[in-house]
Design a protein around this motif. Structure first.
Motif, PDB file in Angstrom:
ATOM      1  N   LEU A 249     -20.384 -30.793   5.578  1.00 44.56           N
ATOM      2  CA  LEU A 249     -21.976 -31.341   5.914  1.00 44.56           C
ATOM      3  C   LEU A 249     -22.115 -31.083   7.450  1.00 44.56           C
ATOM      4  O   LEU A 249     -21.365 -31.439   8.314  1.00 44.56           O
ATOM      5  N   ALA A 250     -23.399 -30.737   7.804  1.00 43.89           N
ATOM      6  CA  ALA A 250     -23.740 -30.422   9.250  1.00 43.89           C
ATOM      7  C   ALA A 250     -25.004 -30.706   9.454  1.00 43.89           C
ATOM      8  O   ALA A 250     -26.159 -30.648   8.767  1.00 43.89           O
ATOM      9  N   THR A 251     -25.308 -32.013  10.289  1.00 45.85           N
ATOM     10  CA  THR A 251     -26.583 -32.521  10.656  1.00 45.85           C
ATOM     11  C   THR A 251     -27.265 -31.497  11.266  1.00 45.85           C
ATOM     12  O   THR A 251     -26.927 -30.562  11.987  1.00 45.85           O
ATOM     13  N   SER A 252     -28.807 -31.593  11.126  1.00 50.00           N
ATOM     14  CA  SER A 252     -29.759 -30.554  11.691  1.00 50.00           C
ATOM     15  C   SER A 252     -29.645 -30.394  13.102  1.00 50.00           C
ATOM     16  O   SER A 252     -29.670 -31.477  13.899  1.00 50.00           O
TER      17      SER A 252
ATOM     18  N   VAL B 236     -16.114 -36.321   2.992  1.00 50.31           N
ATOM     19  CA  VAL B 236     -16.594 -34.806   3.210  1.00 50.31           C
ATOM     20  C   VAL B 236     -16.541 -34.856   4.891  1.00 50.31           C
ATOM     21  O   VAL B 236     -17.003 -35.747   5.603  1.00 50.31           O
ATOM     22  N   ALA B 237     -15.964 -33.678   5.315  1.00 53.77           N
ATOM     23  CA  ALA B 237     -15.829 -33.518   6.697  1.00 53.77           C
ATOM     24  C   ALA B 237     -17.543 -33.397   7.170  1.00 53.77           C
ATOM     25  O   ALA B 237     -18.363 -32.589   6.483  1.00 53.77           O
ATOM     26  N   LEU B 238     -17.909 -33.850   8.409  1.00 50.44           N
ATOM     27  CA  LEU B 238     -19.210 -33.959   9.053  1.00 50.44           C
ATOM     28  C   LEU B 238     -19.002 -33.208  10.436  1.00 50.44           C
ATOM     29  O   LEU B 238     -18.318 -33.906  11.165  1.00 50.44           O
ATOM     30  N   LEU B 239     -20.071 -32.212  10.338  1.00 50.42           N
ATOM     31  CA  LEU B 239     -20.282 -31.638  11.743  1.00 50.42           C
ATOM     32  C   LEU B 239     -21.552 -32.103  12.223  1.00 50.42           C
ATOM     33  O   LEU B 239     -22.518 -32.027  11.725  1.00 50.42           O
ATOM     34  N   ASP B 240     -21.463 -33.002  13.342  1.00 48.02           N
ATOM     35  CA  ASP B 240     -22.471 -33.738  13.794  1.00 48.02           C
ATOM     36  C   ASP B 240     -23.312 -32.888  14.801  1.00 48.02           C
ATOM     37  O   ASP B 240     -23.225 -33.141  16.175  1.00 48.02           O
TER      38      ASP B 240
ATOM     39  N   ARG C 185     -12.540 -29.839  15.278  1.00 48.11           N
ATOM     40  CA  ARG C 185     -12.267 -31.244  15.306  1.00 48.11           C
ATOM     41  C   ARG C 185     -12.117 -31.923  14.007  1.00 48.11           C
ATOM     42  O   ARG C 185     -11.179 -32.785  14.026  1.00 48.11           O
ATOM     43  N   THR C 186     -12.639 -31.314  13.111  1.00 44.46           N
ATOM     44  CA  THR C 186     -12.482 -32.110  11.786  1.00 44.46           C
ATOM     45  C   THR C 186     -11.613 -31.382  11.019  1.00 44.46           C
ATOM     46  O   THR C 186     -11.031 -31.760   9.918  1.00 44.46           O
TER      47      THR C 186
END
Length: 265
Positions: free
Chosen positions: A147-150, A182-186, A237-238
């Motif tokens: 998941l990648a935040t906008s 789940v890995a998060l790309l912030d 990083r994740t």
């Protein structure tokens, strides 16, 4: 991000682009190289000649990956987590995704459109429900969802503070990533910090500001390159990707590397 002729052109051309990249990835005597798929909106999407210099970060993303990490950019202008599913675009990805592949999911810009029932989702209910479709679909096929935040828009107050513009959607995605493991790309937090560092005037060099347009949502080549660099650093990083998967993270990427192919007829 209202529907425009650019979005129509991108929609027409998106499927052939993804297919061609996947086909290349599966060549060489049937050996499958791990493909990184992108499901998202116009901030990530491939742009075409009629939209230049507008540039999605997905166009610069491959510059930071080794050549044995192909990218299939399925992002399309104007789509939300809901409309992307309703149009069959997630099904198209799931029909070709393979075990070991990665699916990066970035939606939120158009999920905010409360006046458009075809796109609107509510952050803590239908938005999360739709995102789960991507997570479950990828996992069922042995792929890894991410998941990648906008990525943030260019918004500043009178004191020069960069302002968030996505309401509760990033928080809802962060919570879902924790819940689902789940890995998060912030990208939202990192891009907001980057815009703050650059400041109100300097950020104009990263967005699609032209003589005829002052666009605070979409990028030009420098902006797309900067955001793609943030995305790849988050993948490192994740630990979705390893050092052997990436390159050029600390190098300057020439704007001339960005290309806008003709739109499909």
């Amino acid at each position: 991000m209202s529907i425009s002729r650019r979005q129509v052109a991108s929609a027409l051309a998106a499927a052939p682009l993804a297919l061609s990249v996947d086909g290349a990835a599966q060549a060489s005597e049937g050996r499958h190289r791990r493909v990184i798929h992108i499901a998202g909106d116009s901030t990530a999407a491939q742009k075409y000649a009629d939209a230049a210099p507008e540039t999605g970060w997905g166009m610069a993303f491959p510059f930071f990956l080794h050549k044995d990490r192909p990218v299939a950019n399925h992002a399309v202008n104007g789509r939300s987590s809901k409309s992307f599913v309703d149009e069959g675009r997630l099904d198209a990805i799931l029909g070709r995704i393979r075990p070991g592949d990665v699916l990066i999911v970035q939606f939120g810009h158009n999920d905010q459109k409360s006046g458009d029932p075809a796109r609107y989702t509510e952050p803590w209910t239908t938005y999360q429900d739709h995102l789960r479709l991507y997570l479950d679909g990828a996992r069922a096929r042995g792929a890894r969802p991410v998941l990648a935040t906008s990525v943030e828009r260019r918004r500043f107050d009178a004191q020069g503070r960069a302002l968030p513009s996505h309401g509760e959607y990033p928080a809802a995605m962060r919570a879902l990533a924790r819940e689902e493991g789940v890995a998060l790309l912030d990208v939202q937090a990192l891009s907001l910090a980057l815009w703050q560092e650059l400041g109100a005037e300097e950020t104009k060099r990263y967005f699609n500001w032209t003589a005829s347009e002052q666009d605070n949502t979409h990028f030009n080549p420098p902006g797309a390159i900067a955001v793609a660099r943030l995305v790849v650093r988050e993948l490192l990083r994740t630990r979705v990707l390893g050092p052997q998967d990436v390159r050029r993270l600390d190098e300057e990427i020439p704007e001339s590397w960005i290309e806008w192919p003709p739109a499909a007829v």
